[in-house]
Design a protein around this motif. Structure first.
Motif, short mmCIF file in Angstrom:
data_model
loop_
_atom_site.label_atom_id
_atom_site.label_comp_id
_atom_site.label_asym_id
_atom_site.label_seq_id
_atom_site.Cartn_x
_atom_site.Cartn_y
_atom_site.Cartn_z
N MET A 37 34.13 65.77 45.71
CA MET A 37 33.30 65.47 44.42
C MET A 37 34.02 65.44 43.09
N ALA A 38 35.12 65.86 43.27
CA ALA A 38 36.08 65.65 42.03
C ALA A 38 36.21 64.20 41.47
N GLY A 39 35.91 64.49 40.14
CA GLY A 39 36.22 62.97 39.48
C GLY A 39 34.94 62.67 38.61
N CYS A 40 34.70 61.34 38.44
CA CYS A 40 33.64 60.86 37.51
C CYS A 40 32.85 59.98 38.32
N TRP A 41 31.48 60.20 38.18
CA TRP A 41 30.47 59.54 39.08
C TRP A 41 29.50 59.01 37.88
N THR A 42 28.70 57.94 38.25
CA THR A 42 27.68 57.37 37.46
C THR A 42 26.70 56.62 38.28
N GLY A 43 25.36 56.83 37.61
CA GLY A 43 24.32 55.83 38.26
C GLY A 43 22.92 56.20 37.48
N GLY A 44 22.20 55.26 37.98
CA GLY A 44 20.88 55.19 36.94
C GLY A 44 19.94 54.25 37.29
N SER A 45 18.68 54.37 36.57
CA SER A 45 17.68 53.35 36.67
C SER A 45 16.63 53.89 35.47
N ALA A 46 16.00 52.54 35.65
CA ALA A 46 14.86 52.73 34.52
C ALA A 46 15.42 52.89 33.25
N GLY A 47 16.62 52.33 32.77
CA GLY A 47 17.16 52.27 31.55
C GLY A 47 17.94 53.50 31.09
N ALA A 48 17.95 54.57 32.29
CA ALA A 48 18.72 55.85 32.08
C ALA A 48 19.99 55.76 32.85
N ARG A 49 21.00 56.30 32.25
CA ARG A 49 22.46 56.49 33.03
C ARG A 49 22.81 57.76 32.89
N VAL A 50 23.03 58.27 34.23
CA VAL A 50 23.58 59.64 34.28
C VAL A 50 24.88 59.59 34.87
N THR A 51 25.81 60.86 34.31
CA THR A 51 26.83 60.71 34.67
C THR A 51 27.47 62.29 35.02
N GLU A 52 28.14 62.57 35.64
CA GLU A 52 28.62 63.61 36.16
C GLU A 52 30.14 63.89 36.28
N ARG A 53 30.72 64.80 35.78
CA ARG A 53 32.37 65.03 35.95
C ARG A 53 32.62 66.28 36.25
N TRP A 54 33.45 66.34 37.43
CA TRP A 54 33.85 67.33 38.20
C TRP A 54 35.34 67.71 38.04
N THR A 55 35.74 68.81 37.74
CA THR A 55 37.23 69.18 37.79
C THR A 55 37.42 70.33 38.70
N VAL A 56 38.55 70.23 39.55
CA VAL A 56 38.89 71.32 40.20
C VAL A 56 39.64 72.27 39.48
N ALA A 57 39.41 73.84 39.70
CA ALA A 57 40.17 74.56 38.96
C ALA A 57 40.61 75.80 39.79
N GLY A 58 41.93 75.52 40.38
CA GLY A 58 42.52 76.41 41.23
C GLY A 58 41.81 76.41 42.66
N ASP A 59 41.96 77.59 43.08
CA ASP A 59 41.54 77.59 44.53
C ASP A 59 40.11 77.88 44.70
N ALA A 60 39.29 78.29 43.67
CA ALA A 60 37.99 78.82 44.08
C ALA A 60 36.99 78.56 43.06
N ALA A 61 37.26 77.38 42.32
CA ALA A 61 36.00 76.99 41.32
C ALA A 61 36.23 75.41 41.19
N MET A 62 34.97 74.88 40.91
CA MET A 62 34.97 73.52 40.43
C MET A 62 33.99 73.56 39.16
#
Length: 162
Positions: A37-62
């Motif tokens: 899931m790490a990285g940048c993702w985007t999608g949308g509909s009805a004129g709305a744009r949703v973006t999620e950004r995920w970063t891996v932080a060490g061995d037990a967290a994102m």
């Protein structure tokens, strides 16, 4: 998380900081995280744009952030994280920066993960499924035997903007 936001869960994005780990225990813990899931993702509909950004932080967290723009204006946001608790991934959502709500992984296969919180109003389940190297689908629903309501958010990998 009261019934709020998770509407914008779909677009996952971010910047991956994958570091090689030296101990077998750390490697096992890291593999429990949905690092695909790490990285940048985007999608949308009805004129709305949703973006999620995920970063891996060490061995037990994102860590992630999700936001929704409509007509160029911010209409929603959410702080997100996936942490390991007793070796199990737990999705922690804070819509609009509110109090955290936890969803525990009920399934975690290669390229797909489902988090559940049966006590939560809606959603009761949050899922991410890798479609291919450049697409994923995030979804929320009312749980097994729930309302039957399911909302899917197809997303594509995107460049991480500053």
């Amino acid at each position: 998380m009261p019934s709020c936001r998770l509407r914008g869960i779909a677009a996952a994005g971010g910047l991956a900081l994958g570091l090689a780990l030296s101990t077998p225990a750390a490697t096992a813990a890291q593999s429990a995280l949905p690092q695909w899931m790490a990285g940048c993702w985007t999608g949308g509909s009805a004129g709305a744009r949703v973006t999620e950004r995920w970063t891996v932080a060490g061995d037990a967290a994102m860590f992630g952030v999700s936001y929704t723009l409509k007509g160029g204006a911010l209409v929603d946001f959410e702080f997100l994280r996936v942490v390991l608790k007793a070796g199990t991934p737990v999705y922690v959502a804070q819509p609009r920066g509110g109090p955290p709500t936890e969803f525990t992984a009920s399934s975690n296969a290669d390229g797909a993960i489902v988090f559940e919180n049966a006590a939560h109003d809606f959603p009761k389940r949050i899922g991410y499924r890798k479609v291919d190297g450049t697409h994923l689908t995030a979804w929320i629903d009312g749980g097994a035997g729930g309302s039957g309501r399911r909302i899917e958010y197809p997303m594509a990998r995107a460049a991480c903007e500053p």
